[in-house]
Design a protein around this motif. Sequence first.
Motif, PDB file in Angstrom:
ATOM      1  N   GLY A  88       0.846  -1.179   0.000  1.00  0.00           N
ATOM      2  CA  GLY A  88       0.000   0.000   0.000  1.00  0.00           C
ATOM      3  C   GLY A  88       0.884   1.233   0.000  1.00  0.00           C
ATOM      4  O   GLY A  88       1.973   1.244  -0.567  1.00  0.00           O
ATOM      5  N   THR A  89       0.443   2.286   0.641  1.00  0.00           N
ATOM      6  CA  THR A  89       1.222   3.520   0.698  1.00  0.00           C
ATOM      7  C   THR A  89       2.450   3.333   1.580  1.00  0.00           C
ATOM      8  O   THR A  89       2.354   2.844   2.702  1.00  0.00           O
ATOM      9  N   VAL A  90       3.595   3.724   1.048  1.00  0.00           N
ATOM     10  CA  VAL A  90       4.856   3.603   1.771  1.00  0.00           C
ATOM     11  C   VAL A  90       5.433   4.987   2.007  1.00  0.00           C
ATOM     12  O   VAL A  90       5.571   5.774   1.074  1.00  0.00           O
ATOM     13  N   GLN A  91       5.750   5.283   3.254  1.00  0.00           N
ATOM     14  CA  GLN A  91       6.387   6.558   3.577  1.00  0.00           C
ATOM     15  C   GLN A  91       7.887   6.466   3.294  1.00  0.00           C
ATOM     16  O   GLN A  91       8.535   5.503   3.702  1.00  0.00           O
ATOM     17  N   GLU A  92       8.411   7.478   2.645  1.00  0.00           N
ATOM     18  CA  GLU A  92       9.830   7.500   2.286  1.00  0.00           C
ATOM     19  C   GLU A  92      10.603   8.343   3.299  1.00  0.00           C
ATOM     20  O   GLU A  92      10.198   9.467   3.636  1.00  0.00           O
ATOM     21  N   TRP A  93      11.738   7.813   3.769  1.00  0.00           N
ATOM     22  CA  TRP A  93      12.576   8.486   4.756  1.00  0.00           C
ATOM     23  C   TRP A  93      14.039   8.382   4.334  1.00  0.00           C
ATOM     24  O   TRP A  93      14.417   7.485   3.582  1.00  0.00           O
ATOM     25  N   ASP A  94      14.852   9.301   4.843  1.00  0.00           N
ATOM     26  CA  ASP A  94      16.295   9.168   4.620  1.00  0.00           C
ATOM     27  C   ASP A  94      16.856   8.004   5.443  1.00  0.00           C
ATOM     28  O   ASP A  94      17.745   7.282   4.995  1.00  0.00           O
ATOM     29  N   LEU A  95      16.310   7.845   6.655  1.00  0.00           N
ATOM     30  CA  LEU A  95      16.820   6.809   7.557  1.00  0.00           C
ATOM     31  C   LEU A  95      15.678   6.242   8.383  1.00  0.00           C
ATOM     32  O   LEU A  95      14.886   6.990   8.959  1.00  0.00           O
ATOM     33  N   MET A 102      18.892  14.733   8.099  1.00  0.00           N
ATOM     34  CA  MET A 102      18.136  13.595   7.572  1.00  0.00           C
ATOM     35  C   MET A 102      16.700  13.609   8.111  1.00  0.00           C
ATOM     36  O   MET A 102      16.438  14.073   9.224  1.00  0.00           O
ATOM     37  N   ARG A 103      15.788  13.079   7.307  1.00  0.00           N
ATOM     38  CA  ARG A 103      14.433  12.793   7.771  1.00  0.00           C
ATOM     39  C   ARG A 103      14.456  11.390   8.385  1.00  0.00           C
ATOM     40  O   ARG A 103      14.768  10.414   7.700  1.00  0.00           O
ATOM     41  N   VAL A 104      14.119  11.304   9.686  1.00  0.00           N
ATOM     42  CA  VAL A 104      14.362  10.076  10.446  1.00  0.00           C
ATOM     43  C   VAL A 104      13.057   9.509  10.986  1.00  0.00           C
ATOM     44  O   VAL A 104      12.256  10.219  11.601  1.00  0.00           O
ATOM     45  N   ALA A 105      12.871   8.205  10.779  1.00  0.00           N
ATOM     46  CA  ALA A 105      11.775   7.453  11.391  1.00  0.00           C
ATOM     47  C   ALA A 105      12.372   6.471  12.383  1.00  0.00           C
ATOM     48  O   ALA A 105      13.243   5.664  12.026  1.00  0.00           O
ATOM     49  N   LEU A 106      11.899   6.533  13.619  1.00  0.00           N
ATOM     50  CA  LEU A 106      12.409   5.688  14.696  1.00  0.00           C
ATOM     51  C   LEU A 106      11.284   4.776  15.186  1.00  0.00           C
ATOM     52  O   LEU A 106      10.240   5.251  15.626  1.00  0.00           O
ATOM     53  N   VAL A 107      11.508   3.462  15.096  1.00  0.00           N
ATOM     54  CA  VAL A 107      10.480   2.472  15.455  1.00  0.00           C
ATOM     55  C   VAL A 107      10.854   1.817  16.777  1.00  0.00           C
ATOM     56  O   VAL A 107      11.974   1.322  16.934  1.00  0.00           O
ATOM     57  N   GLU A 108       9.905   1.798  17.720  1.00  0.00           N
ATOM     58  CA  GLU A 108      10.168   1.193  19.022  1.00  0.00           C
ATOM     59  C   GLU A 108       8.887   0.554  19.555  1.00  0.00           C
ATOM     60  O   GLU A 108       7.843   1.190  19.637  1.00  0.00           O
ATOM     61  N   LYS A 109       8.999  -0.735  19.926  1.00  0.00           N
ATOM     62  CA  LYS A 109       7.824  -1.470  20.403  1.00  0.00           C
ATOM     63  C   LYS A 109       7.522  -1.219  21.875  1.00  0.00           C
ATOM     64  O   LYS A 109       6.427  -1.507  22.349  1.00  0.00           O
ATOM     65  N   ASP A 110       8.496  -0.668  22.598  1.00  0.00           N
ATOM     66  CA  ASP A 110       8.314  -0.430  24.035  1.00  0.00           C
ATOM     67  C   ASP A 110       8.473   1.068  24.283  1.00  0.00           C
ATOM     68  O   ASP A 110       7.973   1.877  23.539  1.00  0.00           O
ATOM     69  N   ARG A 155      10.006   3.203   4.323  1.00  0.00           N
ATOM     70  CA  ARG A 155      11.156   2.791   3.521  1.00  0.00           C
ATOM     71  C   ARG A 155      12.218   3.872   3.623  1.00  0.00           C
ATOM     72  O   ARG A 155      11.940   5.052   3.374  1.00  0.00           O
ATOM     73  N   GLY A 156      13.421   3.476   4.006  1.00  0.00           N
ATOM     74  CA  GLY A 156      14.504   4.436   4.152  1.00  0.00           C
ATOM     75  C   GLY A 156      15.611   4.204   3.145  1.00  0.00           C
ATOM     76  O   GLY A 156      15.856   3.073   2.724  1.00  0.00           O
ATOM     77  N   ARG A 157      16.280   5.289   2.772  1.00  0.00           N
ATOM     78  CA  ARG A 157      17.472   5.142   1.939  1.00  0.00           C
ATOM     79  C   ARG A 157      18.533   4.350   2.691  1.00  0.00           C
ATOM     80  O   ARG A 157      19.352   3.659   2.079  1.00  0.00           O
ATOM     81  N   ARG A 158      18.494   4.454   4.007  1.00  0.00           N
ATOM     82  CA  ARG A 158      19.370   3.678   4.876  1.00  0.00           C
ATOM     83  C   ARG A 158      18.521   3.081   5.995  1.00  0.00           C
ATOM     84  O   ARG A 158      17.514   3.660   6.410  1.00  0.00           O
TER      85      ARG A 158
END
Length: 491
Positions: A7-14, A35-43, A149-152
Amino acid sequence: MGANAHGTVQEWDLVILGAGPGGYVAAIRAAQLGMRVALVEKDRLGGLCLNRGCIPTKAMVKSAEVLLTAKKAETFGVRVEGAAVDFPRVVARRQEVVDGLVHGLEQLMRSNGVQVFPGHGAVLRDGTVEVMPAGAAGSGGEQERVALRGRRLILATGSQAAHLPIPGADLPGVVDSDGLLALDRVPERLVIIGGGIVGVEFASIFHAFGSKVTILELLPSLLPVADQEISRRLATSFRRAGIEARTGVRVEAIEAQPGQTPFGPPKQVHFTDGQDRPGTAEADVVLVAVGRRPAYTGFDPGELGIEVTRAGIKVDDTMQTTRPGVYAIGDVNGLSPLAHAASAQGLLAVEHAAGRKVRPWGTSPVPSAVFTFPEVAWAGLTEEAAQAAGIPVRIGRFLYGALGRAHVEGEPEGVVKILARAEPPDEGEVVGLHIIGRGACELIHEGVLAMRFGATAEELAEAIHAHPTLSEAVGEAAHALVGLPIHMARR
């Protein structure tokens, strides 16, 4: 934004998976670099270290230190009546400290423009990270998933406690470090399986709170990774304090005994020593502290084409994995099981990803700090490692008993030990610093700086240290190494 099978994918640098001391530090530095940064954390932000490791245990160390000081207050001419541990208050204060720091991290993320995605992240084969928001499972379907989705990509998923495959390991009251922190009262008898950093720190804490503590360690010494002279001194200090430490023993089973405690049935831990002689230790609670292993949470290294070793994800000296554009930092790569190492690796990975010139991993020694009573810290080569590597060294020592500030503090137990190369072309260069004694975990950074910049023991001795301070012990040890000790008799 883009679109594919997800589906729709958000694009990030990292995109960073995991917000422990590696992940959140990497996120901040990446944002600082634009950089545009997405940080994923389950807790919660801060990971194991902040929420269930470094910080809560050190809060308990401080409570234990205050209690021990109160009990010997008359030594300092101060009367304290009835000093005792209020364990529920210890736990409450511990949580107050943690909550305050987590809140601070949340503010840091906002101020740096880092987008935090709370939830369980899963890395797909094409590198897209799908996030299932926390608590959303089963409450609405696929539309709740977020695709990033990140470039890195940085993998910072940390580690999980290793478990003993022995009978009785699943009994009530047999816990890992998380379980020990969940206790609501102090056990009368605590057996700790494993004499590494986690084991000896909890031994000091709970002994101070009143537990009868027994440590069972498979290897011949406590803190097996430490310099053996320092290890022996810690064992002596524990023995004097009343902590029983059995080394060179193999735990065979944990057996429930008749009766009941607040932690389940009383337990008997069975072990054998190096001569196969049996022994037992009695416990209300058993802490299993036999190490940790990388947590590949949310991804399959093989599916992503990422090579792993027995230690963890294989990385180069910039933290890049065998898949281009994917980095692995912290416990998940197995290089160093320390929070500050994860943070340093996070900075390194991000700056490399940004195309900046970086110093490869290994340029600076990683210090180890153990918050026991007394503290233990080290950086660089141990005496045993130098011998094994064929590096001739000279050694300088200074005893805390000859240090004015140590006597003022009422803690004259300890030693500073410096190792320096004994032969040209780098003769005199500091290659190791090892300390046991009050303030060791702060003093160790003199050695880190010395080794980072190639200083010699003579240069360290020439650096003026304020008086009266604990840091004088480092300068005095350097003077001893070059053969000119001031406050110790020459041999």
